[in-house]
Design a protein around this motif. Structure first.
Motif, PDB file in Angstrom:
ATOM      1  N   ARG A  20      75.270  77.067  28.659  1.00  0.00           N
ATOM      2  CA  ARG A  20      73.939  77.256  28.094  1.00  0.00           C
ATOM      3  C   ARG A  20      72.874  77.067  29.175  1.00  0.00           C
ATOM      4  NH1 ARG A  20      70.606  73.668  24.135  1.00  0.00           N
ATOM      5  NH2 ARG A  20      69.698  75.240  22.775  1.00  0.00           N
ATOM      6  N   ILE A  21      73.011  76.013  29.960  1.00  0.00           N
ATOM      7  CA  ILE A  21      72.042  75.725  31.028  1.00  0.00           C
ATOM      8  C   ILE A  21      72.048  76.854  32.063  1.00  0.00           C
ATOM      9  CG2 ILE A  21      71.548  74.173  32.955  1.00  0.00           C
ATOM     10  CD1 ILE A  21      72.596  71.872  31.063  1.00  0.00           C
ATOM     11  N   LYS A  22      73.225  77.292  32.474  1.00  0.00           N
ATOM     12  CA  LYS A  22      73.321  78.390  33.447  1.00  0.00           C
ATOM     13  C   LYS A  22      72.773  79.687  32.863  1.00  0.00           C
ATOM     14  CE  LYS A  22      77.127  76.556  36.170  1.00  0.00           C
ATOM     15  NZ  LYS A  22      78.485  76.744  36.666  1.00  0.00           N
ATOM     16  N   GLY A  23      73.037  79.914  31.592  1.00  0.00           N
ATOM     17  CA  GLY A  23      72.513  81.119  30.938  1.00  0.00           C
ATOM     18  C   GLY A  23      70.998  81.117  30.884  1.00  0.00           C
ATOM     19  N   PHE A  24      70.418  79.948  30.618  1.00  0.00           N
ATOM     20  CA  PHE A  24      68.961  79.859  30.576  1.00  0.00           C
ATOM     21  C   PHE A  24      68.347  80.208  31.919  1.00  0.00           C
ATOM     22  CE2 PHE A  24      69.038  76.586  26.926  1.00  0.00           C
ATOM     23  CZ  PHE A  24      69.066  77.610  25.992  1.00  0.00           C
ATOM     24  N   SER A  25      69.036  79.888  33.006  1.00  0.00           N
ATOM     25  CA  SER A  25      68.477  80.202  34.321  1.00  0.00           C
ATOM     26  C   SER A  25      68.387  81.714  34.526  1.00  0.00           C
ATOM     27  CB  SER A  25      69.294  79.551  35.431  1.00  0.00           C
ATOM     28  OG  SER A  25      70.558  80.172  35.555  1.00  0.00           O
ATOM     29  N   LYS A  26      69.214  82.482  33.820  1.00  0.00           N
ATOM     30  CA  LYS A  26      69.163  83.942  33.914  1.00  0.00           C
ATOM     31  C   LYS A  26      68.005  84.510  33.096  1.00  0.00           C
ATOM     32  CE  LYS A  26      73.577  85.067  35.522  1.00  0.00           C
ATOM     33  NZ  LYS A  26      73.226  85.492  36.859  1.00  0.00           N
ATOM     34  N   VAL A  27      67.511  83.731  32.142  1.00  0.00           N
ATOM     35  CA  VAL A  27      66.445  84.196  31.252  1.00  0.00           C
ATOM     36  C   VAL A  27      65.070  83.953  31.850  1.00  0.00           C
ATOM     37  CG1 VAL A  27      65.393  83.807  28.986  1.00  0.00           C
ATOM     38  CG2 VAL A  27      67.861  83.823  29.208  1.00  0.00           C
ATOM     39  N   GLU A  28      64.968  82.926  32.678  1.00  0.00           N
ATOM     40  CA  GLU A  28      63.655  82.519  33.179  1.00  0.00           C
ATOM     41  C   GLU A  28      62.824  83.704  33.669  1.00  0.00           C
ATOM     42  OE1 GLU A  28      63.709  79.292  35.935  1.00  0.00           O
ATOM     43  OE2 GLU A  28      64.991  78.097  34.635  1.00  0.00           O
ATOM     44  N   ASP A  29      61.614  83.734  33.200  1.00  0.00           N
ATOM     45  CA  ASP A  29      60.594  84.709  33.616  1.00  0.00           C
ATOM     46  C   ASP A  29      60.895  86.158  33.221  1.00  0.00           C
ATOM     47  OD1 ASP A  29      59.187  82.601  34.776  1.00  0.00           O
ATOM     48  OD2 ASP A  29      60.273  82.828  36.654  1.00  0.00           O
ATOM     49  N   LYS A  30      61.881  86.403  32.383  1.00  0.00           N
ATOM     50  CA  LYS A  30      62.205  87.776  32.006  1.00  0.00           C
ATOM     51  C   LYS A  30      61.486  88.246  30.744  1.00  0.00           C
ATOM     52  CE  LYS A  30      66.635  88.127  34.336  1.00  0.00           C
ATOM     53  NZ  LYS A  30      66.578  86.953  35.144  1.00  0.00           N
ATOM     54  N   VAL A  31      61.070  87.324  29.901  1.00  0.00           N
ATOM     55  CA  VAL A  31      60.446  87.731  28.647  1.00  0.00           C
ATOM     56  C   VAL A  31      59.021  87.220  28.471  1.00  0.00           C
ATOM     57  CG1 VAL A  31      62.626  87.934  27.418  1.00  0.00           C
ATOM     58  CG2 VAL A  31      61.420  85.772  27.381  1.00  0.00           C
ATOM     59  N   TRP A  32      58.521  86.477  29.451  1.00  0.00           N
ATOM     60  CA  TRP A  32      57.236  85.824  29.228  1.00  0.00           C
ATOM     61  C   TRP A  32      56.061  86.796  29.201  1.00  0.00           C
ATOM     62  CZ3 TRP A  32      60.042  82.866  27.198  1.00  0.00           C
ATOM     63  CH2 TRP A  32      60.967  82.044  27.804  1.00  0.00           C
ATOM     64  N   GLU A  33      56.161  87.941  29.859  1.00  0.00           N
ATOM     65  CA  GLU A  33      55.047  88.902  29.830  1.00  0.00           C
ATOM     66  C   GLU A  33      54.818  89.437  28.425  1.00  0.00           C
ATOM     67  OE1 GLU A  33      55.381  91.981  32.769  1.00  0.00           O
ATOM     68  OE2 GLU A  33      55.852  90.532  34.339  1.00  0.00           O
ATOM     69  N   THR A  34      55.902  89.714  27.711  1.00  0.00           N
ATOM     70  CA  THR A  34      55.766  90.275  26.364  1.00  0.00           C
ATOM     71  C   THR A  34      55.850  89.217  25.274  1.00  0.00           C
ATOM     72  OG1 THR A  34      58.139  90.711  26.289  1.00  0.00           O
ATOM     73  CG2 THR A  34      56.702  92.515  27.017  1.00  0.00           C
ATOM     74  N   SER A  35      56.380  88.066  25.586  1.00  0.00           N
ATOM     75  CA  SER A  35      56.571  87.016  24.576  1.00  0.00           C
ATOM     76  C   SER A  35      56.171  85.656  25.129  1.00  0.00           C
ATOM     77  CB  SER A  35      58.029  86.985  24.121  1.00  0.00           C
ATOM     78  OG  SER A  35      58.445  88.233  23.656  1.00  0.00           O
ATOM     79  N   SER A  36      54.950  85.551  25.615  1.00  0.00           N
ATOM     80  CA  SER A  36      54.522  84.300  26.243  1.00  0.00           C
ATOM     81  C   SER A  36      54.517  83.131  25.269  1.00  0.00           C
ATOM     82  CB  SER A  36      53.143  84.466  26.875  1.00  0.00           C
ATOM     83  OG  SER A  36      52.197  84.815  25.895  1.00  0.00           O
ATOM     84  N   SER A  37      54.395  83.412  23.972  1.00  0.00           N
ATOM     85  CA  SER A  37      54.389  82.336  22.978  1.00  0.00           C
ATOM     86  C   SER A  37      55.733  81.621  22.910  1.00  0.00           C
ATOM     87  CB  SER A  37      54.030  82.889  21.598  1.00  0.00           C
ATOM     88  OG  SER A  37      55.015  83.824  21.187  1.00  0.00           O
TER      89      SER A  37
END
Length: 150
Positions: A20-37
């Protein structure tokens, strides 16, 4: 209760938490432009994962077990698949959120199985149950957001 079975189950959950922790590192900064909330929820999930990991390590140590601080083969394969998919299809918020939802669902399944198999002592059961509730909460948040993007 056989401590070796408890330790083995707790190490399995630790491996899932590491995934889970390693997977989250792949998510970082990928969705914040469209889903900053969602950034605050995501940051909370990362903090919760670190806390869950610490709790599991502590339980394993208390039971006299050796901590297996690795991740699972399935998790590694899933992260590789994400890399391949992103390389050919581009990274987008929808696929990134689908991956979060998939990972959270897999973690929930593993935690439910651990609680059902009868290998945990009462103290471990209480902690794992609390962690399962956190997983279900984060799954619900990201599944709802993922459906709204579809």
């Amino acid at each position: 209760m056989d401590n070796s079975r408890t330790v083995s189950t707790l190490n399995d959950l630790l491996n899932i938490t590491n995934d889970r922790i390693k997977g989250f590192s792949k998510v970082e900064d990928k969705v914040w432009e469209t889903s900053s909330s969602l950034k605050n929820d995501y940051d909370q999930m990362v903090r919760e994962s670190q806390t869950m990991k610490s709790e599991l390590v502590e339980l394993i140590s208390e039971k006299g077990g050796e901590v297996d601080d690795s991740s699972t083969t399935a998790g590694a394969l899933h992260r590789t698949w994400i890399d391949v998919k992103n390389a050919f299809g581009g990274e987008n918020a929808e696929s990134t959120l689908e991956n979060v939802v998939f990972g959270e669902n897999a973690a929930i399944d593993a935690y439910e199985e651990a609680l059902e198999d009868g290998n945990l002592c009462p103290q471990s059961t209480a902690i794992v149950s609390g962690q399962l509730e956190k997983l279900k909460s984060s799954y619900a948040k990201f599944e709802t957001l993922n459906k709204s993007i579809d």
